[in-house]
Design a protein around this motif. Structure first.
Motif, PDB file in Angstrom:
ATOM      1  N   UNK A 180       0.861  -1.177   0.000  1.00 50.99           N
ATOM      2  CA  UNK A 180       0.000   0.000   0.000  1.00 50.99           C
ATOM      3  C   UNK A 180       0.897   1.227   0.000  1.00 50.99           C
ATOM      4  N   UNK A 181       0.671   2.119  -0.972  1.00 52.28           N
ATOM      5  CA  UNK A 181       1.481   3.326  -1.102  1.00 52.28           C
ATOM      6  C   UNK A 181       0.685   4.500  -0.559  1.00 52.28           C
ATOM      7  N   UNK A 182       1.168   5.087   0.516  1.00 50.68           N
ATOM      8  CA  UNK A 182       0.495   6.219   1.147  1.00 50.68           C
ATOM      9  C   UNK A 182       1.385   7.441   1.045  1.00 50.68           C
ATOM     10  N   UNK A 183       0.772   8.598   0.968  1.00 46.31           N
ATOM     11  CA  UNK A 183       1.510   9.846   0.843  1.00 46.31           C
ATOM     12  C   UNK A 183       0.648  10.982   0.340  1.00 46.31           C
ATOM     13  N   UNK A 184      -0.406  10.649  -0.386  1.00 48.58           N
ATOM     14  CA  UNK A 184      -1.333  11.686  -0.829  1.00 48.58           C
ATOM     15  C   UNK A 184      -2.218  12.111   0.339  1.00 48.58           C
ATOM     16  N   UNK A 185      -2.577  13.378   0.342  1.00 45.32           N
ATOM     17  CA  UNK A 185      -3.401  13.933   1.413  1.00 45.32           C
ATOM     18  C   UNK A 185      -4.879  13.990   1.062  1.00 45.32           C
ATOM     19  N   UNK A 186      -5.214  13.550  -0.171  1.00 39.57           N
ATOM     20  CA  UNK A 186      -6.617  13.579  -0.581  1.00 39.57           C
ATOM     21  C   UNK A 186      -6.819  12.480  -1.617  1.00 39.57           C
ATOM     22  N   UNK A 187      -7.971  12.468  -2.265  1.00 46.73           N
ATOM     23  CA  UNK A 187      -8.317  11.387  -3.182  1.00 46.73           C
ATOM     24  C   UNK A 187      -7.264  11.246  -4.279  1.00 46.73           C
ATOM     25  N   UNK A 188      -6.859  10.006  -4.561  1.00 45.87           N
ATOM     26  CA  UNK A 188      -5.978   9.703  -5.692  1.00 45.87           C
ATOM     27  C   UNK A 188      -6.848   9.509  -6.928  1.00 45.87           C
ATOM     28  N   UNK A 189      -6.645  10.351  -7.930  1.00 43.14           N
ATOM     29  CA  UNK A 189      -7.530  10.389  -9.096  1.00 43.14           C
ATOM     30  C   UNK A 189      -6.978   9.641 -10.305  1.00 43.14           C
ATOM     31  N   UNK A 190      -5.689   9.353 -10.354  1.00 45.18           N
ATOM     32  CA  UNK A 190      -5.125   8.713 -11.533  1.00 45.18           C
ATOM     33  C   UNK A 190      -3.831   8.024 -11.157  1.00 45.18           C
ATOM     34  N   UNK A 191      -3.489   6.968 -11.900  1.00 39.42           N
ATOM     35  CA  UNK A 191      -2.242   6.237 -11.704  1.00 39.42           C
ATOM     36  C   UNK A 191      -1.846   5.602 -13.028  1.00 39.42           C
ATOM     37  N   UNK A 192      -0.533   5.480 -13.243  1.00 39.24           N
ATOM     38  CA  UNK A 192      -0.030   4.834 -14.448  1.00 39.24           C
ATOM     39  C   UNK A 192       1.307   4.193 -14.136  1.00 39.24           C
ATOM     40  N   UNK A 193       1.567   3.047 -14.776  1.00 44.49           N
ATOM     41  CA  UNK A 193       2.830   2.337 -14.631  1.00 44.49           C
ATOM     42  C   UNK A 193       3.662   2.587 -15.881  1.00 44.49           C
ATOM     43  N   UNK A 194       4.943   2.879 -15.681  1.00 48.45           N
ATOM     44  CA  UNK A 194       5.820   3.174 -16.808  1.00 48.45           C
ATOM     45  C   UNK A 194       5.850   1.973 -17.758  1.00 48.45           C
ATOM     46  N   UNK A 195       5.881   2.214 -19.091  1.00 52.95           N
ATOM     47  CA  UNK A 195       5.811   1.086 -20.043  1.00 52.95           C
ATOM     48  C   UNK A 195       7.003   0.146 -19.988  1.00 52.95           C
ATOM     49  N   UNK A 196       8.173   0.599 -19.509  1.00 53.92           N
ATOM     50  CA  UNK A 196       9.357  -0.263 -19.496  1.00 53.92           C
ATOM     51  C   UNK A 196      10.084  -0.283 -18.164  1.00 53.92           C
ATOM     52  N   UNK A 197       9.803   0.614 -17.243  1.00 54.45           N
ATOM     53  CA  UNK A 197      10.582   0.741 -16.016  1.00 54.45           C
ATOM     54  C   UNK A 197       9.716   0.462 -14.784  1.00 54.45           C
ATOM     55  N   UNK A 198      10.389   0.270 -13.666  1.00 53.22           N
ATOM     56  CA  UNK A 198       9.698   0.146 -12.387  1.00 53.22           C
ATOM     57  C   UNK A 198       9.428   1.511 -11.807  1.00 53.22           C
ATOM     58  N   UNK A 199       8.454   2.210 -12.343  1.00 58.07           N
ATOM     59  CA  UNK A 199       8.158   3.582 -11.962  1.00 58.07           C
ATOM     60  C   UNK A 199       6.655   3.809 -12.048  1.00 58.07           C
ATOM     61  N   UNK A 200       6.104   4.408 -11.018  1.00 62.94           N
ATOM     62  CA  UNK A 200       4.681   4.730 -10.964  1.00 62.94           C
ATOM     63  C   UNK A 200       4.512   6.231 -10.883  1.00 62.94           C
ATOM     64  N   UNK A 201       3.401   6.721 -11.418  1.00 69.66           N
ATOM     65  CA  UNK A 201       3.027   8.119 -11.294  1.00 69.66           C
ATOM     66  C   UNK A 201       1.562   8.180 -10.881  1.00 69.66           C
ATOM     67  N   UNK A 202       1.258   9.112  -9.997  1.00 65.95           N
ATOM     68  CA  UNK A 202      -0.117   9.263  -9.520  1.00 65.95           C
ATOM     69  C   UNK A 202      -0.432  10.736  -9.385  1.00 65.95           C
ATOM     70  N   UNK A 203      -1.698  11.069  -9.581  1.00 60.21           N
ATOM     71  CA  UNK A 203      -2.190  12.426  -9.405  1.00 60.21           C
ATOM     72  C   UNK A 203      -3.349  12.425  -8.434  1.00 60.21           C
ATOM     73  N   UNK A 204      -3.428  13.482  -7.623  1.00 59.82           N
ATOM     74  CA  UNK A 204      -4.391  13.479  -6.526  1.00 59.82           C
ATOM     75  C   UNK A 204      -5.174  14.778  -6.498  1.00 59.82           C
ATOM     76  N   UNK A 205      -6.158  14.778  -5.629  1.00 58.32           N
ATOM     77  CA  UNK A 205      -6.977  15.963  -5.402  1.00 58.32           C
ATOM     78  C   UNK A 205      -6.226  17.012  -4.581  1.00 58.32           C
TER      79      UNK A 205
END
Length: 615
Positions: free
Chosen positions: A210-235
């Motif tokens: 479980x990845x915690x760190x956002x202070x409000x609703x997480x609205x989007x997430x994507x996994x990098x097409x070739x790397x071990x990298x995640x990106x997320x956008x929040x409220x």
């Protein structure tokens, strides 16, 4: 003549008048793909040996797919409206996804339904209830073998390509807003309104971290097409990059000033990251510099979604809350008049501290939808863009053909009022077109849906299962005209209706007898004999009994004796032998006779001269 007449009236002409609806447009990419595959050359030699397109309709045959023009992303901009698809029961379209092979478009609606649309004719194919509540996210695996979808209840479902639901897990207790597969499809990540990201093992459906760190609703997430990298956008206006192995937040980007709506890696090279939100701006982040390099401006309302072109890393499409769709070329700023131009940070003396370049739309579809655009997705070949909106309509867009300029003055570009003043659109023609599209969709839905209810039970003739009882009148005549013929019996007519005896049945009304006959509940006839006397049951005959040995006088007059048994088993059933080793004739055990061996069958065929022995 008959074929044309039947086609003109839908193929099921029943004698009445039926208005012929307009023909459905079909977009076929086969000819352009075949031409490119036949004439393409390695990139280091030269371009494809095909004549360049010119603004004339005669050059339609020279059109090439977007993959054949890697240096001309402007040729792939979808400026032409193809078709608008809508269900009979309309609901907001939250998700649009092309199937991996590009033959169909999958849409997920607010009612929890999956709808499949044909990828070339854009007609309805099928619909199914996938979730109990609104579908919020769906994605295909990279190996094209699985589809996972998420809904407002926090439930994730696994689907096979034939839409067989094999698994369902309760991932979150709040709505899931985003979902994405890892590059090797062994894991997937989810983003939820509970402000957390969760990584699951795909094969077991088990939560790993479980990845915690956002202070409000997480609205989007994507996994990098070739790397071990995640990106997320929040409220909370933050864009975070994560390490999926340790669950640690690598960095946080604070460029946006309002709620994030979409975060998406560029799928082809993976060097750029696109983000958009309610601050009316989309940002392009270079992961090598970890900073904004482009600001995509032009939207007058919030930016609800975006998508990258599958072959052109410089082509990006966005959808706004006002129903508009904008297309941006990252290598063409398209600065409006009386506006100061900006330069990209790569060309400045200090790229790390230079301001981001401002990019304006290369093409605008200001009136693409009447309500917010929730989802955009490109066809795998990159020639059609599908959009789903809150106005409950799914629309398809493509590039104009050579010499086609009328599409730039239609209602989708300049609005209904301006198009009507220029004569390119009228309200009456629009209503007629919408009515014809609705009729086509209703016909497609009626043809595509299969009635799952059991057929109504009909009365059948005794001893003839599957043959309906003919309706009869009181006088014994049939009702309903000609009866249907029997399956497998050619054109032989069915058996005639059972006539009623003159005067009816003693002690029974003829109308009641006809009603019982029609319902199939006619009781068996009483035994023949003295009234009140019960006849004894017939004697039990031993198996393989020879009726020819009966003494004379036991059979009724004129009744021929049955043929003698063939000696192939009890009851004359071929292939069934009787084991009478237990004693009594009636207690034998039936078993199937042994099948001939393959060696004996081969020898028999060799004796017939069909097969020769090996040399």
């Amino acid at each position: 003549m008959d074929r044309d007449f039947q086609n003109a009236y839908g193929g099921n002409y029943d004698g009445g008048y039926r208005r012929q609806v307009g023909k459905r447009a079909v977009t076929d990419y086969g000819s352009s793909m075949v031409q490119w595959m036949r004439n393409r050359q390695p990139r280091y030699k030269a371009d494809t040996k095909v004549e360049f397109e010119r603004p004339s309709a005669s050059y339609v045959v020279d059109m090439l797919p977007p993959i054949a023009k890697p240096l001309n992303p402007a040729d792939a901009i979808p400026a032409k409206h193809l078709h608008s698809s809508l269900n009979k029961a309309r609901h907001a379209v939250n998700v649009v996804r092309w199937t991996p092979e590009g033959r169909r478009l999958l849409t997920g609606s607010y009612s929890g339904e999956f709808t499949l649309w044909n990828g070339t004719a854009f007609n309805f194919e099928t619909i199914m209830q996938a979730h109990d509540v609104a579908i919020r996210a769906a994605t295909y695996s990279h190996n094209e073998d699985w589809l996972i979808s998420a809904c407002n209840d926090g439930v994730i479902k696994y689907w096979q390509p034939n839409f067989n639901n094999v698994k369902a897990i309760q991932a979150h207790n709040d709505p899931i807003r985003g979902i994405s597969f890892s590059p090797n499809d062994t894991k997937f990540v989810t983003a939820s309104d509970d402000a957390t990201l969760k990584i699951f093992d795909f094969s077991g459906g088990v939560e790993e971290s479980v990845l915690t760190g956002h202070n409000w609703d997480a609205k989007s997430v994507d996994w990098h097409p070739t790397k071990g990298l995640l990106v997320s956008g929040s409220k909370d206006h933050q864009v975070k990059l994560w390490d999926p192995r340790t669950g640690r937040c690598l960095t946080t980007l604070h460029g946006h000033k309002n709620t994030l709506a979409k975060t998406l890696f560029e799928p082809r090279q993976g060097q750029l990251l696109a983000t958009c939100g309610r601050d009316q701006v989309a940002r392009i982040v270079d992961l090598r510099m970890m900073r904004d390099v482009c600001l995509l401006r032009g939207h007058e309302k919030e930016v609800a979604t975006l998508t990258w072109h599958p072959f052109h890393p410089s082509l990006l499409s966005t959808g706004g809350n006002d129903g508009s769709i904008y297309h941006y070329l990252l290598n063409e700023p398209n600065t409006p008049p009386n506006t100061a131009a900006s330069i990209p940070p790569y060309d400045s003396a200090d790229p790390a501290n230079a301001p981001a370049q401002t990019i304006y739309p290369a093409h605008r579809l200001q009136h693409a939808h009447d309500m917010p655009v929730w989802s955009l997705d490109w066809h795998p070949l990159g020639h059609i863009l599908a959009s789903g909106s809150n106005d409950r309509v799914t629309r398809f867009w493509t590039r104009p053909r050579p010499g086609e300029t009328g599409c730039f003055n239609d209602r989708w570009h300049i609005g209904e009022a301006a198009a009507e003043s220029q004569g390119t659109w009228t309200a009456r023609a629009g209503r007629r077109s919408m009515r014809e599209e609705e009729e086509l969709e209703m016909e497609d839905e009626a043809d595509g849906l299969v009635d799952q209810t059991m057929p109504s039970r009909q009365a059948v003739l005794p001893g003839l299962p599957g043959l309906a009882m003919p309706s009869v009148n009181n006088d014994g005549t049939s009702i309903g005209g000609a009866q249907k013929s029997l399956d497998g019996m050619g054109n032989l007519p069915p058996p005639p209706p059972i006539p009623l005896p003159p005067g009816g049945i003693a002690g029974m009304d003829s109308a009641k007898f006809a009603e019982l006959l029609a319902s199939g509940k006619l009781p068996p006839p009483p035994p023949v004999g003295i009234p009140g006397q019960v006849l004894p049951p017939p004697p039990v005959l031993p198996p393989n009994f020879d009726f020819s040995k009966l003494p004379p006088g036991l059979l009724p007059p004129g009744f021929p004796p049955p043929p003698p048994p063939l000696g192939i088993g009890r009851g004359g059933l071929p292939g069934i032998v009787t084991d009478d080793s237990t004693g009594g004739g009636g207690s034998g055990i039936r078993r199937r006779g042994p099948l001939p061996s393959q060696q004996e069958s081969l020898k028999e065929e060799q004796r017939r001269g069909k097969y020769r022995p090996v040399r």
